[in-house]
Design an enzyme around this catalytic site. Structure first.
Site, PDB file in Angstrom:
ATOM      1  N   GLN A 175      17.619  66.612  69.315  1.00 12.72           N
ATOM      2  CA  GLN A 175      17.413  66.866  70.865  1.00 12.72           C
ATOM      3  C   GLN A 175      17.394  68.775  70.687  1.00 12.72           C
ATOM      4  OE1 GLN A 175      19.831  63.491  71.901  1.00 12.72           O
ATOM      5  NE2 GLN A 175      18.449  63.401  74.037  1.00 12.72           N
TER       6      GLN A 175
ATOM      7  N   HIS B  70      12.457  68.020  71.033  1.00 13.71           N
ATOM      8  CA  HIS B  70      12.259  69.246  72.144  1.00 13.71           C
ATOM      9  C   HIS B  70      11.785  70.186  71.780  1.00 13.71           C
ATOM     10  CE1 HIS B  70      15.651  66.149  74.689  1.00 13.71           C
ATOM     11  NE2 HIS B  70      14.745  65.877  74.774  1.00 13.71           N
TER      12      HIS B  70
ATOM     13  N   CYS C 233       0.714  79.851  73.776  1.00 12.43           N
ATOM     14  CA  CYS C 233       0.050  80.471  75.419  1.00 12.43           C
ATOM     15  C   CYS C 233      -0.114  79.593  75.411  1.00 12.43           C
ATOM     16  CB  CYS C 233      -1.053  81.713  74.111  1.00 12.43           C
ATOM     17  SG  CYS C 233      -2.159  82.026  76.679  1.00 12.43           S
TER      18      CYS C 233
END
Length: 294
Positions: free
Chosen positions: A103, A121, A129
């Site tokens: 994580q 994550h 972008c």
């Protein structure tokens, strides 16, 4: 040095972990020994992380985020793997693991030499972008931000500095410094840039989740190290292993949402515990080495 009770609990895990290959889920408690603060560990200050919706919907909040991240990056990218990260890499190399689901966004597992890692994550060293999808290194964006905000870091230092926070954040409350901070735009299309990790309120990409489930499915047991399992993104793998009848073991300082599903729960230092487990698992492969385990 681990005390007798902790070593006894870890010894209880060894036969289960060595019965096959196990999967490993790690959280912020593993990286605190590398100087990276966590969100929920003992002594951690209460935090209210910025959500994805707030980030994309508010220019002032986005400016505040990037100002703090610019400081946090200066600290976080100097962090190095600790003994726990090195132990994980060694266990993977020895064939004990089906893989690592982390994580954390700090990439310290990879820096330590682990190969089969799902960065659940995302990763702090990349920026994406949101308009054109182009991905940049965070190091490049650091240069862009420095050019847009000359003297900013010196001004922060002169104002008393800023304490490091989780996920390349920093505790910066000097509104006069934040208000003048200039946020970088995508060099290609001028779109909004976001660190390439999952914010609160944002979904983990499906392919990443499926790869993590595959690691759990192919394992005979699951070990959780350094995670409170507060968010569902990690807890779901514990629930899946428990539903499938696979032993679940948790090492974490403090309670976790998965404690009721754990066959063994140990409150102890994560990096030391992983180092001990690595040595004990090596002993299982090479009997007679027990006297060397400390």
């Amino acid at each position: 040095m681990l005390d007798t009770d902790v070593r006894a609990a870890l010894d209880e895990m060894v036969p289960v972990l060595s019965a096959g290959r196990f999967s490993l889920l790690t959280g912020a408690g593993l990286s605190t020994d590398s100087g990276i603060p966590d969100y929920r560990g003992p002594g951690a200050a209460p935090r209210q992380p910025l959500t994805y919706q707030e980030f994309v919907g508010s220019e002032p909040l986005r400016r505040r985020y990037w100002a703090r991240n610019h400081i946090g990056w200066a600290t976080m990218h100097h962090a190095v793997p600790n003994a726990g990260h090195r132990a994980v890499a060694a266990m993977e190399s020895a064939g004990h693991l089906t893989g690592v689901v982390t994580q954390n966004v700090d990439r310290l597992h990879e820096d330590a030499g682990a190969v089969n890692v799902v960065d659940l994550h995302g990763r702090f060293d990349a920026v994406v972008c949101l308009q054109c999808g182009e991905v940049y290194t965070r190091a490049f964006i650091a240069v862009v931000l420095a050019e847009l905000n000359p003297g900013f870091l010196d001004a922060v230092a002169a104002a008393g500095g800023a304490a490091a926070g989780p996920d390349a954040d920093a505790e910066l409350d000097h509104e006069q410094l934040i208000g003048g901070f200039r946020v970088a735009r995508c060099p290609l299309c001028g779109g909004m840039l976001k660190p390439d990790f999952v914010f609160f309120g944002e979904n983990v990409p499906k392919q990443r989740v499926e790869r993590a489930y595959a690691m759990v499915d192919s394992a005979t047991s699951l070990l959780v190290a350094g995670s409170s399992l507060t968010v569902m993104s990690g807890l779901r793998f514990v629930r899946k292993a428990a539903r499938d009848g696979k032993p679940v073991m948790i090492i974490n300082r403090g309670a976790t949402r998965g404690d009721g599903l754990a066959d063994v729960k140990l409150e102890a230092g994560v990096s030391e515990s992983l180092g001990y487990l690595r040595r004990r698992l090596d002993q299982e492969v090479a009997p007679g080495a027990g006297d060397r385990v400390q």
